[in-house]
Write an enzyme that holds these catalytic residues in place. Sequence first.
Site, mmCIF file in Angstrom:
data_model
loop_
_atom_site.group_PDB
_atom_site.id
_atom_site.type_symbol
_atom_site.label_atom_id
_atom_site.label_comp_id
_atom_site.label_asym_id
_atom_site.label_seq_id
_atom_site.Cartn_x
_atom_site.Cartn_y
_atom_site.Cartn_z
ATOM 1 N N ASP A 168 -6.530 -3.821 7.979
ATOM 2 C CA ASP A 168 -7.352 -3.779 6.663
ATOM 3 C C ASP A 168 -7.370 -5.112 5.993
ATOM 4 O OD1 ASP A 168 -9.077 -2.829 4.963
ATOM 5 O OD2 ASP A 168 -7.743 -1.844 3.429
ATOM 6 N N HIS A 205 0.775 -1.198 0.045
ATOM 7 C CA HIS A 205 -0.065 -0.016 -0.091
ATOM 8 C C HIS A 205 0.942 1.380 -0.034
ATOM 9 C CE1 HIS A 205 -3.406 -2.649 1.037
ATOM 10 N NE2 HIS A 205 -4.251 -1.697 0.577
#
Length: 384
Positions: free
Chosen positions: A273, A251
């Site tokens: 997440d 990410h």
Amino acid sequence: MAGVLAVPALVRGDRVLTPDRELVDGWVVVEQDRIVEVGGGAAPAGLAGGPRHAVLAPGFVDVHNHGGGGAAFGDGPEAAIVARDAHLRKGTTTVVASLVTESIEVLTEQVRALRPLVEAGELGGIHLEGPWLSERWCGAHPPALLVDPATADVEALAAAAGDALVMVTLAPERDGALEATRLLVSCGVRVAVGHTDATFDQTRAAVEAGASVATHLYNGERPLHHREPGPTLALLTDERVWVETIADGVHQHPAVVRDTARRAGGRWVLVSDAMAAALADDGRYLLGRLDVQVLDGVARLVGEDGGPGSIAGSTLSMDRAVRTAVAAGVPLLQAVHAATAAPAAAMGWSDVGRLEAGRVADLVGLDDELHVQGVMRAGGWVAG
């Protein structure tokens, strides 16, 4: 998965991270489900000897997690326990069940199904990531289901979840978002800014209305620009905001992880997440209604042409998030703080996230390379 220790016991660590300070040759005394004493050097005599770890830290607190072990939190209580247990074995002793965008009717059913698990202490709470998000920055959320936060819908979901609802992510530029923020905050719910095309000023207005969390900063939002800094700068520089980072090596670039940790300081929060494929095999999965392909541990939506699309959550566990942050140049003490004390404080929880007398005995023992050796939840060792 764990049985509470029947007698006071001693757990030792070459390095004990409380996590505000590091104790060399430290120890923690546990009785029943509570920590009764923490110290360094000579340990109290006459206690049942326990294991020694290279690093002993509080149990990890993950406030943004969609699933793991092949199961998703939105798939009902049994699936939720499978996902919880997969992350528990990797040191996450408190997990918030995050739900992706769905219709209001489906979300209402999902929160009603999960609420008893929160009330029983099996889950830390429920997080709604959607449906009040930006179509432009929807990521792995179905655009057709994204809507403005109508007061009746906000009230209905809050009522269905009760105290189990601990956080809602929304885009502050949507019609009614500021009113929804004030309503949710008045109910004791943390409001997070994310999946948003908000301007700098719109984001600041949301914080003034009570928003206090940045959902995975940089990801799923209008990018930083020198003439319109958008949400990123507004959130990162505001001392009232807790700043999430997904430190999975996918990410964000390591330099961004390191810089965010430096600038956010004690407000920096590591989150997984994670989706169902976390701690499971590569392959095809569902994230809500959307098809996801996981290849080499990276989850992406399946595009209309069958090729890879947007990143769809992660396959991260919190122990790996700590290792990734440390590898990026974040000091270990800060990385552990971001995985324990900071997320607990962001949610207003006083019982977890720290090794202090009187708190719940949630511990994780790590080896020299920060891999999990042992996990204690509420005073009982978790089966590996």
